[in-house]
Design a protein around this motif. Structure first.
Motif, short mmCIF file in Angstrom:
data_model
loop_
_atom_site.label_atom_id
_atom_site.label_comp_id
_atom_site.label_asym_id
_atom_site.label_seq_id
_atom_site.Cartn_x
_atom_site.Cartn_y
_atom_site.Cartn_z
N ARG B 217 0.84 -1.20 0.00
CA ARG B 217 0.00 0.00 0.00
C ARG B 217 0.88 1.25 0.00
NH1 ARG B 217 -4.18 1.47 -0.84
NH2 ARG B 217 -5.34 2.01 1.03
N ALA B 218 1.98 1.21 0.75
CA ALA B 218 2.86 2.37 0.83
C ALA B 218 3.55 2.64 -0.50
CB ALA B 218 3.91 2.16 1.93
N LYS B 219 3.67 1.62 -1.34
CA LYS B 219 4.23 1.78 -2.67
C LYS B 219 3.29 2.57 -3.56
CE LYS B 219 6.48 -2.53 -3.74
NZ LYS B 219 6.29 -3.76 -4.54
N GLY B 220 1.99 2.56 -3.22
CA GLY B 220 1.02 3.24 -4.05
C GLY B 220 0.01 2.32 -4.70
#
Lengths: 537, 315
Positions: B217-220
Motif C-alpha cells: 500500500r505504501a508503494k502506491g
C-alpha cells in the motif's frame, strides 16, 4: 516552502482521543525525528500522513500539507499516486516487510512501474540502479534474489530502495533500525542520511531511541499520549530539556542501575561452568545421497559464572548467543564440551536456573491466570508444595517484583508490557533459583519501564544473591546491569573481562566496532552545570 | 529445486508401494471366498477348489502379491470374477466418466470459491462478508443428494434443460457429455465450494494483516491491486492443500451423486464389486484411487514449490 506541514492533527478511535493537536513542519533536506514511548501516537502520526490509518481510526481535525497541497482533499486514487511517488515509507520489521514469494527485482520494479508507467524492462533497469544505490551490488544481489535469501539489514535496504525509487519529496521511516544490530543500524542510518542529502528530500523518522535521535536528526518532536510536549532543533531540545517529560525520557535512556556488590555466604562459589562447548545445526543435504553437513553455531566456548555474579553476553544476531543460552537451559543438545551447573548437567538442574525471555506478550499462555502462570515451574519439583505454601510463594514472588497481591487472580491481558516482564521475573524467581538467564529481557520495553526493570533486577540480585546471565545486543543496558561481560562473534567469545574496563578500553577490534557503531546519548551534564552557573551570574 | 523434486518423487514411489501392500493385505483378511460366492450355496467342494485354481487363488500370499503388482505395472489388472472381463477395460470405461466429473466439479468449486473468498476477505466484518459466510454455512449444511434431487426437479423435470440422469457417452459429442455431467458436477461442487470459500477467506485475511501488504500500500497500490498482486499468491498454500484433498474426494466419493444421476462411475463400480465379492476389481479400483490421491498430492507439492520459493530450498 516546507515539504510537509502537519497542522493541528487530531485522531480518535471510538471513545478515545489518540492524537490531539499535533503539528510540525519538515523542510527539504531536513531530518525530523518524532520520539516518545509506546502509545504516544508517533507511529499513528506517520500513518496519518500516508493516509494508511487502521480502519477504526478517524481523523477528526487538522490538515496535512505535502508541498503545500492538502492531502486530505485528494481522492483515494490520487492518494495512491502520492504514496510511493511523492512520499516513500520504510517500516520497522524488515524481515516481514517484503513479499516472500516475489523477487526483490520485481518488488522494486513494481514501485517504478505503477508510478511512471515504464515498461517491465525499463522498470527492472531502474530497480537495478536503485538497488546499487542502496548498497546491494549487482554481483551478490541479482534482481532474481528472494527476500528469504537476504539478511535483515539487506532486506531493509530493499525496502528503502522501493521507497526511494521514485525520488519522493518526503521519506517516512517508522523505527527503521529498531530490529537491526548496532553495526547494521549505523550503516542504514548512514545510507538514509546520504539519500536525504543527495535527493534533497525531507525525512520524518519515528524512533524511541534518543541516542539515534541525537546523532541523526536535525530537529526533534517529543510526543506523549498524543500530544507534542516539546519541539525544536534536536541539540537545543536535548541540551535544554525544558519539559519535564523530555528530562525524564533522557534520564531513563541513560539510566544506570545501582548494582549491589556480590555478597552472601556462597558469594564467589563457582555456579555455572561452560567448558569448550560446541553446538551445531544440520544443513540441508545438497542431494539425497551427499554427506550431512553441519553448521557450528557455537565453537568451543568456555566461561564460568560464580554465585551472585552478573554476566553480560553481547553479540549481533547470528553470533550464537541464543543457541548457547538454550544449551545452558538444557533446551538444546551440545555436540561437544560440558556444561555443568554446580557439577550437574543442565537437564537435572532446571530448578536452579530460570529464564526470562524478550517478548512479554508472547511468553504467557493467555488463558491462564497469573497464579497458575507464575507457579508453572513447580512441576519440576519432586515434592509439590501444599496449597498454603503455594499461596505464600506466590505472594512472596509478587511482592519481590513489586506487583499487588490481587494480580494472582487476573489474566495476562490485563497487564502492561512492563508488568508482564515483572511477572516473567516472578515466574523465574518462584523456585528460588541461583541463576537467571535474561534473554534480551528489557529490549522490548520503553525506556522509562526499562529503567525500572533494571533497578528491580539490581535490587533482586542483592536480596536473593542471584547470578544473572544477561544476553543483550544493547551495550548501554549491559553496562548498567553487569559486572563482567563476554563479547561473542561467529560462535566464539572474542573478548571477556570486567564490564567497565571492556567497554572503556576494548582490546578486540570487534568490540571496538560494536562500541563505535552504537549511537550514544550526548553528555550534557557538564554543559548544563555551566549553563546554570552562567544563568545564576 | 532438483533435491526437492527427487525427495517428492521418492516419497511418491514409497507411498505407492506401502499402499499396494496394505490394500492387498486388507483384501486378504476380508472374509468371503469369491469362488464359493460365485458358485452359490450348493456348490461341491471340488468344484470350488477347481475354480480357485482357475482364478489363481491358491498360490502363497507373497506369490499372489508379486503377481498382482507386476501385472498392474504391465497394465494387466486381472479379470473380474463376476463379469469375466478384464478389469482394465471396466475401470477405463468408468474412469472416462468419473475423472471428467471430478475435474468439472473441481473447476466449478474453484470458480465459485476464489471470487467469493476474495470478496469476503476484502470486506471483512461488513455486510458482504456476512452474506458470503451465511451462504457457505448453507452450502455446507445441505446434504448433496438432496440438493441433487432438487436440481433434477427444477432443471430436468420442470425446465427440461438437462436430462435427469444417465450418460450418453463421449462419442456423441463433447458438449453432450459435458451437459450430462453438469448437474452432477454442480451438486458435487456446492459443498466443496462452500468449504474452499471459507479457507480462501481466512487464509487471505491472515495475509492481509501481514507487513508486506502495508508495504504494498505504501508503494502506491490500491487495496484491490495489493490483494491481487501480493495477497493472493501468499494466501494460496492452504487453499492448494484443500483443493488436493477435494479432488481426491471428488474422484472416489461421488458415489451417492452417481447413484442419484444413474452415472456408471468408479464409486458405483467399487460398491457393486464389494457386494459381489469381486475382489480383483475392488483391489484394482482402490489401488487406482490411491494412485490418483498420491499423484494429486505430488502435484500439490509441486504447486507449493511454484507458489513459494522458500519451499524449494527447504522441504
Amino acid at each position: 516552502m516546507s515539504v510537509l506541514q502537519v497542522e493541528n492533527l487530531c485522531l480518535e478511535v471510538p471513545g478515545k482521543q489518540i492524537l490531539s493537536g499535533v503539528g510540525f513542519e519538515i523542510a527539504a533536506g531536513e531530518i525530523l525525528a518524532v520520539t516518545g514511548e509506546s502509545g504516544s501516537g508517533k507511529s499513528m502520526t506517520a500513518l496519518a500522513v500516508m493516509r494508511l490509518l487502521p480502519n477504526a481510526v478517524r481523523k477528526t481535525g487538522g490538515r496535512i500539507l505535502l508541498e503545500g497541497q492538502d492531502l486530505g482533499s485528494l481522492s483515494e486514487a490520487e492518494m495512491c499516486r502520492v504514496r510511493g511517488g511523492r512520499i516513500g515509507m520504510i517500516f520497522q520489521e524488515p524481515m516481514t516487510a517484503l513479499n516472500p514469494v516475489q523477487t526483490i527485482g520485481d518488488q522494486v520494479a513494481e514501485a517504478v512501474r505503477i508510478h511512471s508507467g515504464a515498461s517491465r524492462r525499463e522498470a527492472l533497469e531502474r530497480a537495478r540502479q536503485v538497488l546499487n544505490r542502496v548498497g546491494l551490488d549487482e554481483e551478490r544481489f541479482p534482481l532474481s534474489r528472494y527476500p528469504h535469501e537476504l539478511s535483515g539489514g539487506q532486506r531493509q535496504r530493499v525496502v528503502i530502495a522501493l521507497a526511494i525509487a521514485e525520488r519522493p519529496a518526503l521519506l517516512i521511516a517508522d523505527e527503521p533500525t529498531t530490529a537491526l544490530d548496532v553495526t547494521t543500524q549505523a550503516q542504514i542510518l548512514d545510507l538514509l542520511k546520504g539519500l536525504v542529502e543527495e535527493f534533497g528530500m525531507g525525512l520524518l523518522i519515528v524512533t524511541h531511541d534518543l541516542a539515534v535521535v541525537s546523532e541523526f536528526s536535525d530537529r526533534l518532536v517529543v510526543m506523549r499520549e498524543g500530544e507534542v510536549v516539546e519541539a525544536g532543533p534536536t541539540q537545543e531540545v536535548l541540551r535544554q530539556q525544558r519539559h519535564e517529560y523530555t528530562r525524564a525520557l533522557f534520564k531513563a535512556s541513560g539510566h544506570q542501575a545501582h548494582l549491589p556488590p556480590v555478597a552472601g555466604e556462597h558469594a564467589g562459589k563457582p555456579l555455572l561452568a561452560v567448558r569448550d562447548v560446541f553446538c551445531s545445526y544440520a544443513l540441508p543435504r545438497k542431494t539425497p545421497f551427499s554427506m550431512r553437513r553441519y553448521f557450528d553455531a557455537v565453537k568451543g566456548v568456555s566461561f564460568s559464572i560464580r554465585a551472585g555474579e552478573r554476566i553480560g553476553l553481547v553479540g549481533e544476531s547470528g553470533c550464537g548467543k541464543s543457541t548457547l543460552t538454550r544449551a545452558i537451559l538444557g533446551l538444546e543438545a551440545i555436540r561437544g564440551g560440558t556444561i555443568a551447573i554446580d557439577g550437574k548437567v543442565p537437564e537435572t538442574a532446571r530448578g536452579r536456573v530460570q529464564v526470562v525471555f524478550q517478548d512479554p506478550y508472547g511468553s504467557f499462555n493467555p488463558r491462564h491466570k497469573v497464579a497458575r502462570l507464575i507457579t508453572e515451574p513447580f512441576h519440576i519439583l519432586d515434592r509439590q508444595p501444599t496449597a498454603g505454601e503455594r499461596r505464600d510463594r506466590i505472594a512472596e514472588a509478587l511482592e519481590a517484583v513489586g506487583l499487588p497481591l490481587d494480580s494472582a487472580d487476573r489474566y495476562i491481558h490485563e497487564f502492561s508490557g512492563g508488568q508482564r516482564q515483572r511477572l516473567a521475573i516472578a515466574r523465574a524467581l518462584i523456585l528460588k533459583p541461583e541463576l537467571i538467564v535474561l534473554d534480551e529481557a528489557v529490549s522490548a520495553l520503553d525506556v522509562s519501564v526499562r529503567a525500572k526493570i533494571l533497578d528491580l533486577l539490581a535490587d533482586l540480585s542483592g536480596r536473593f544473591n542471584l547470578a544473572y546471565l544477561f544476553i543483550s545486543h544493547d551495550l548501554s543496558v549491559v553496562r548498567s546491569i553487569t559486572d563482567r561481560v563476554l563479547v561473542m562473534k561467529s560462535g566464539e567469545i572474542v573478548e571477556e573481562g570486567d564490564t567497565q574496563t571492556v567497554l572503556a578500553t576494548p582490546s578486540h577490534p570487534y568490540t571496538r566496532s560494536l562500541l563505535e557503531a552504537a549511537p550514544k546519548l550526548p553528555d550534557f551534564t557538564q554543559l548544563r552545570e555551566t549553563a546554570n552557573v552562567s544563568e545564576s551570574l | 529445486m532438483i533435491s526437492y523434486l527427487t525427495k517428492r518423487l521418492a516419497s511418491l514411489v514409497l507411498s505407492l508401494f506401502v499402499a499396494s501392500a496394505v490394500i492387498f493385505l486388507v483384501i486378504e483378511v476380508i472374509p468371503g471366498d469369491p469362488a464359493a460366492y460365485m458358485l452359490g450355496m450348493n456348490a461341491r467342494p471340488d468344484t470350488i477348489a477347481a475354480l480357485r485354481t482357475e482364478l489363481g487363488l491358491d498360490g502363497s500370499v507373497f506369490e499372489r502379491y508379486v503377481g498382482w503388482v507386476t501385472g498392474m505395472l504391465q497394465g494387466d489388472f486381472g479379470v473380474s470374477y463376476t463379469y469375466r472381463t478384464p478389469v482394465a477395460t471396466m475401470v477405463a470405461d468408468r474412469l472416462w466418466i468419473s475423472l471428467p466429473l471430478a475435474l468439472y466439479a473441481l473447476f466449478l468449486t474453484v470458480v465459485i470459491a476464489f471470487p467469493a473468498g476474495i470478496f469476503a476477505a476484502s470486506r471483512r466484518g461488513q455486510a458482504g462478508d456476512y452474506g458470503v459466510i451465511g451462504a457457505t454455512q448453507i452450502g455446507i449444511a445441505i446434504p448433496n443428494f438432496w440438493f441433487a434431487m432438487i436440481l433434477i426437479l427444477v432443471f430436468a423435470i420442470n425446465m427440461r434443460w438437462f436430462s435427469a440422469g444417465g450418460f450418453p457417452g463421449w462419442e456423441n459429442g463433447f458438449l453432450q457429455g459435458l451437459k450430462a455431467l453438469t448437474l452432477p458436477a454442480v451438486a458435487l461442487a456446492l459443498p466443496q465450494a462452500a468449504i474452499l470459500t471459507r479457507v480462501m477467506r481466512s487464509s487471505l485475511i491472515d495475509v492481509l494483516g501481514e507487513d508486506f501488504m502495508r508495504t504494498a500500500r505504501a508503494k502506491g497500490l490500491s487495496t484491490q491491486q495489493a490483494i491481487f498482486r501480493h495477497g493472493l499468491r501468499n494466501a494460496l498454500i492452504p487453499v492448494l492443500t484443500i483443493i488436493g484433498l477435494q479432488f481426491a474426494f471428488l474422484l472416489a466419493g461421488g458415489i451417492i451423486i452417481e447413484q442419484v444421476f444413474a452415472l456408471p462411475g468408479l464409486g458405483r463400480l467399487v460398491f457393486q464389486s464389494i457386494s459381489q465379492r469381486d475382489l480383483v476389481v475392488v483391489e484394482s479400483v482402490v489401488m487406482l484411487l490411491v494412485f490418483a490421491v498420491i499423484m494429486t498430492n505430488f502435484l500439490v507439492d509441486l504447486a507449493y514449490a511454484l507458489v513459494d520459493p522458500r519451499l524449494r530450498v527447504r522441504a
